[in-house]
Enzyme design. Structure first.
Site, PDB file in Angstrom:
ATOM      1  CG  HIS A  32      -1.700  -1.250   1.413  1.00  0.00           C
ATOM      2  ND1 HIS A  32      -2.913  -1.490   0.823  1.00  0.00           N
ATOM      3  CD2 HIS A  32      -1.392  -2.368   2.125  1.00  0.00           C
ATOM      4  CE1 HIS A  32      -3.342  -2.693   1.162  1.00  0.00           C
ATOM      5  NE2 HIS A  32      -2.441  -3.258   1.948  1.00  0.00           N
ATOM      6  CB  SER A 162      16.200  19.949 -12.475  1.00  0.00           C
ATOM      7  OG  SER A 162      15.236  20.991 -12.581  1.00  0.00           O
TER       8      SER A 162
END
Length: 361
Positions: A32, A162
């Site tokens: 999960h 980036s």
């Protein structure tokens, strides 16, 4: 498919080597997407390798099952050829045997119409698209691990992570593979629609879309395998970071063992569970609401109920006690003489000469 299979075997070999190297490194598992019982870095990679092995087997099976349409006539009855051969059906069969042999197929499909059934295209697409699903799952895991700073894909010395934020090391290779995989997984729908729209013995609305989708499907698979080869050949692991994250959660992981040891000493399991539950939630609140370290162990040591196991507690806080059979599982599957070695044995000559794919990002 003949071009894809050996290179897919190379990716599987890369992951097998990686899994064996890191077979004993404890790390957090996630169910999960929440921290769960520990596994190892190598065990997770072995799971990736197994999924790719299933893809390898699926594509091999599809490749092995391919047949030729052959000389079947305009609606698949061989009527024209039967007339040419003066009604001698054996010559029709002989002709198709020769055509299949020359084209590199073992035989013809038993039934054809004006074309071979477009079901074949769908079967191939499903097998190839399975590779896309596996690749997206693997790269999704790598992207999460990169965000948690446990593992990274290869990152070149002068690579810009980036264009906006200079400090970042975005997992651009994995993102590229992930994106291509999504497109590859969409292809079977088109092949299914083409098959379902083939009215009677054939309509021509299969032609244009197949000219697009068949080459695109294989080009996508080719690019995905290239990317996986590059990434899996240069994965970087940060064991200290992994260990730190394990230690943050380890006290929660050992609570079941604490309960079992208390029960062995005659304590009620229900009461032990309740005591652990209360202290765990208190410690979790400190972490989440106050930003403080996990102090569950200190709370247990300060609670008289747990006195019977106080002396054992420090010895229980060793991560490698909670990885189960991870090492054995990896060795049996990825190690020398293991399952994967047998599966990729037929590609041995290719693997001996193969070099790692280079990517520019």
């Amino acid at each position: 498919m003949d071009l894809l299979l050996p290179r897919l075997a190379k990716v599987i070999q890369n992951l097998a080597k990686f899994a064996v190297e890191w077979k004993g490194e404890p790390c957090l598992a996630y169910t999960h997407l929440q921290p769960a019982q520990l596994i190892t870095v190598g065990k997770r990679a072995a799971q990736w390798a197994q999924d790719l092995m299933f893809d390898l087997e699926s594509i091999e099976d599809v490749r092995k099952g391919l047949r030729f349409r052959g000389a079947q006539g305009t609606t698949g009855t061989q009527a024209s050829f039967l007339e040419i051969f003066n009604g001698d059906a054996s010559k029709c069969d002989k002709l198709n045997d020769l055509l299949s042999q020359k084209a590199g197929f073992p035989s013809c499909y038993d039934i054809s119409t004006q074309t071979y059934t477009r079901k074949v295209d769908l079967i191939i697409a499903n097998a190839i698209a399975g590779l896309g699903a596996t690749s997206q799952k693997i790269c999704g895991d790598i992207r999460h691990l990169a965000a948690w700073e446990e593992m990274e894909e290869p990152f070149e010395k002068d690579q810009i992570g980036s264009s906006a934020m200079a400090y970042k090391r975005n997992p651009m290779r994995s993102e590229r593979i992930y994106s291509l995989s999504r497109e590859l997984m969409s292809k079977p729908v088109n092949f299914a629609n083409t098959l379902s729209d083939q009215w009677m013995e054939r309509t021509l609305d299969d032609s244009a879309i197949r000219r697009i989708d068949i080459p695109e499907m294989f080009l996508l698979a080719d690019a995905i395998i290239n990317g996986l080869d590059n990434v899996s050949s240069g994965l970087v692991v940060y064991p200290n970071r992994i260990a730190a994250r394990v230690q943050e959660k380890l006290s929660f992981m050992v609570t079941e063992s604490i309960i079992m040891r208390l029960v062995a000493k005659g304590v009620s399991r229900q009461e032990a569970h309740e005591q652990i539950r209360v202290l765990s939630h208190e410690a979790s609140k400190e972490v989440k609401a106050e930003g403080k370290p996990n102090d569950l162990v200190a709370r247990i040591k300060a609670t008289g109920f747990f006195r019977p196991i106080w002396e054992e507690l420090d010895g229980m806080l060793k991560a490698d006690l909670y990885i189960g059979r991870s090492v054995e599982i990896v060795e049996r599957f990825c190690g020398e003489g293991g399952v994967l070695e047998g599966k990729i044995q037929r590609y041995r000559h290719f693997l001996e000469e193969a070099v790692t794919t280079e990517l520019n990002v």
